[in-house]
Design an enzyme around this catalytic site. Structure first.
Site, mmCIF file in Angstrom:
data_model
loop_
_atom_site.group_PDB
_atom_site.id
_atom_site.type_symbol
_atom_site.label_atom_id
_atom_site.label_comp_id
_atom_site.label_asym_id
_atom_site.label_seq_id
_atom_site.Cartn_x
_atom_site.Cartn_y
_atom_site.Cartn_z
ATOM 1 N N GLN A 189 10.604 -14.876 7.060
ATOM 2 C CA GLN A 189 9.357 -14.992 6.305
ATOM 3 C C GLN A 189 9.433 -14.327 4.929
ATOM 4 O O GLN A 189 8.574 -14.508 4.076
ATOM 5 C CB GLN A 189 8.213 -14.361 7.112
ATOM 6 C CG GLN A 189 7.953 -15.075 8.421
ATOM 7 C CD GLN A 189 7.196 -14.212 9.408
ATOM 8 O OE1 GLN A 189 5.977 -14.302 9.514
ATOM 9 N NE2 GLN A 189 7.910 -13.373 10.138
ATOM 10 N N THR B 259 2.977 -7.964 -1.119
ATOM 11 C CA THR B 259 3.255 -7.801 0.315
ATOM 12 C C THR B 259 3.033 -9.139 0.974
ATOM 13 O O THR B 259 2.025 -9.803 0.705
ATOM 14 C CB THR B 259 2.367 -6.752 1.011
ATOM 15 O OG1 THR B 259 2.588 -6.825 2.431
ATOM 16 C CG2 THR B 259 0.877 -6.933 0.730
ATOM 17 N N MET C 72 5.189 -11.876 10.994
ATOM 18 C CA MET C 72 5.005 -10.527 10.497
ATOM 19 C C MET C 72 3.542 -10.357 10.087
ATOM 20 O O MET C 72 2.716 -11.226 10.345
ATOM 21 C CB MET C 72 5.923 -10.298 9.290
ATOM 22 C CG MET C 72 7.365 -10.059 9.683
ATOM 23 S SD MET C 72 8.357 -9.719 8.217
ATOM 24 C CE MET C 72 9.752 -8.856 8.964
ATOM 25 N N ASP D 104 2.187 -9.464 3.800
ATOM 26 C CA ASP D 104 1.114 -9.268 4.784
ATOM 27 C C ASP D 104 -0.248 -9.686 4.240
ATOM 28 O O ASP D 104 -1.171 -9.933 5.016
ATOM 29 C CB ASP D 104 1.038 -7.795 5.203
ATOM 30 C CG ASP D 104 2.328 -7.323 5.851
ATOM 31 O OD1 ASP D 104 2.395 -6.152 6.257
ATOM 32 O OD2 ASP D 104 3.280 -8.117 5.934
ATOM 33 N N GLU E 22 0.829 -1.231 0.000
ATOM 34 C CA GLU E 22 0.000 0.000 0.000
ATOM 35 C C GLU E 22 0.850 1.262 0.000
ATOM 36 O O GLU E 22 0.443 2.301 -0.524
ATOM 37 C CB GLU E 22 -0.982 -0.026 1.180
ATOM 38 C CG GLU E 22 -0.471 0.442 2.526
ATOM 39 C CD GLU E 22 0.230 -0.647 3.335
ATOM 40 O OE1 GLU E 22 0.506 -1.726 2.791
ATOM 41 O OE2 GLU E 22 0.514 -0.372 4.527
HETATM 42 O O1 F6P Z 1 5.211 -4.891 5.072
HETATM 43 C C1 F6P Z 1 5.866 -6.084 5.064
HETATM 44 C C2 F6P Z 1 6.650 -6.263 6.325
HETATM 45 O O2 F6P Z 1 7.337 -7.463 6.224
HETATM 46 C C3 F6P Z 1 5.792 -6.270 7.579
HETATM 47 O O3 F6P Z 1 5.122 -7.484 7.770
HETATM 48 C C4 F6P Z 1 6.844 -6.002 8.634
HETATM 49 O O4 F6P Z 1 6.310 -5.481 9.825
HETATM 50 C C5 F6P Z 1 7.728 -4.960 7.928
HETATM 51 O O5 F6P Z 1 7.617 -5.223 6.533
HETATM 52 C C6 F6P Z 1 9.190 -5.037 8.336
HETATM 53 O O6 F6P Z 1 9.807 -3.948 7.680
HETATM 54 P P1 F6P Z 1 11.404 -3.871 7.552
HETATM 55 O O7 F6P Z 1 11.859 -4.980 6.650
HETATM 56 O O8 F6P Z 1 11.636 -2.496 6.944
HETATM 57 O O9 F6P Z 1 11.946 -4.040 8.930
#
Ligand code: F6P
Length: 365
Positions: A292, A143, A187, A145, A121
């Site tokens: 993940q 994503t 995550m 997520d 998003e």
């Molecule tokens: O948006 C995807 C994601 O993996 C989320 O699930 C997680 O909270 C975030 O990115 C982690 O972000 P970064 O890799 O910048 O620490």
């Protein structure tokens, strides 16, 4: 027609495949014969950061931020995880440091006709803003997520669910050997899809998701209900953004990224600690974190990367701009970017979640 393609936000398996299939489909010699325009593909390094910071008049800067892509370059990309173009969480429209004018000038100076953005998003929100500024954009949903509205599937989600399942399978032997409770943190930020699907596919006993705050007393009750049985261990899967009733979500620190997101984490340790204190069971926790998002794409992510990449080029040929490729009820289609980035696609508790047993629904009656 010059297409710039970029990957933004959290990396994941499937990104390289989408870049490959946009490139291959655009440059396909068979299809080229039927088209009135030829394509040139420019890979942008580090997502919106590269396209915002490049100096189009400086060849060295262009070499640092842009890559010419052709079929030979991307030939094997679909087999590898991560993103060979690199990624970032840069927001050129951040009100605190708005660099959108520079971004638009760069796009115009580089003679880019269309920008294909692969992301969640945040990344697609930038693509939508650019479209509103008159730039032709196409989005591809990505994503782990699974929280992008407007599509039933986003790249990376299936590979992440497979990893969660494999890691929980692995944990069962040591949990069983010691008769322990293992709390596994996934995550997913504010959507519980990864926990729900990862927990259901691995047979977790309890699944805790952000969409339904949980009672720690109820968690302990459910564990004690099982206490007398032959199985002396339990797996609990919890989303990093899940909330215990009366508490806020757990954050790693106060920092926020360019899109205003904090770094979530720490709830699994809290739950393990509470279980040990309240029930006397031995409890441990595992934070799966970036595992993940690692490794090679699952078959589904390779397939969806291909389908989405091909669809993105068809959308360009059809003039379908300001829209995101979408998988809807099994069909490849497209939706307005504005619809995909407006709010998050959250777990519908009524449809998917049992609020008494803290697990996926077992009956739709
Ligand atoms: O948006 C995807 C994601 O993996 C989320 O699930 C997680 O909270 C975030 O990115 C982690 O972000 P970064 O890799 O910048 O620490």
């Amino acid at each position: 027609m010059k297409i710039a393609i970029l990957t933004g936000g959290g990396d994941c398996p499937g990104l390289n495949g989408a870049v490959k299939w946009v490139t291959k489909t655009a440059l396909d010699p068979y299809l080229a014969k039927k088209r009135s325009s030829d394509f040139e593909i420019i890979g942008v390094l580090q997502g919106w950061k590269g396209l915002t910071e490049v100096d189009p008049d400086d060849p060295e800067s262009c070499a640092r931020n842009l890559r010419h892509l052709d079929e030979e370059t991307v030939r094997a990309w679909d087999r590898y995880g991560g993103t060979n173009l690199g990624t970032s969480r840069t927001n050129p429209f951040n009100p605190k440091n708005d660099r959108s004018r520079k971004l638009i000038q760069n796009i115009e100076k580089l003679g880019i006709d269309v920008v294909v953005a692969i992301g969640g998003e945040d990344t697609l929100g930038v693509a939508n803003n650019l479209y509103k500024c008159g730039i032709k954009t196409v989005g591809i949903p990505k994503t782990i997520d699974g929280d992008l509205l407007g599509t039933d599937y986003s790249l990376g989600f299936d590979s992440a669910v497979n990893i969660i399942t494999e890691e929980i399978d692995r944990l069962r032997t040591t949990a069983g050997s010691h008769g322990r409770i293992f709390v596994v943190e996934t995550m997913g930020r504010h959507a519980g899809w990864l926990s729900l699907y990862g927990g259901e596919s691995s047979g977790a006993y309890i699944i805790l998701i952000p969409e339904h705050p949980f009672s720690i007393e109820r968690v302990c009750e459910l564990l004690q209900e099982r206490g007398g049985r032959e199985i002396q261990y339990s797996i609990i899967v919890v989303s990093e953004g899940a909330k215990q009733e009366g508490l806020q979500e757990f954050v790693k620190d106060k920092k926020v990224d360019d899109f205003g997101h904090t770094s979530l984490g720490g709830i699994a340790a809290h739950i393990a600690d509470e279980i040990a204190k309240r029930t006397g069971f031995e409890a441990r926790y595992v934070i799966l974190s970036h595992l993940q998002r690692g490794g090679v794409p699952s078959a589904r992510d390779r397939l969806m990367a291909r389908r989405f990449g091909i669809a993105a080029v068809d959308m360009i040929l059809n003039g379908d701009f300001g829209r995101m490729v979408s998988l809807t009820h099994g069909e490849i289609t497209s939706v307005p970017l504005a619809k995909a980035v407006d709010k998050l696609r959250l777990v519908d508790i009524e449809k998917f979640y049992d609020t008494e047993r803290y697990n996926g629904k077992r009956s739709i009656l």
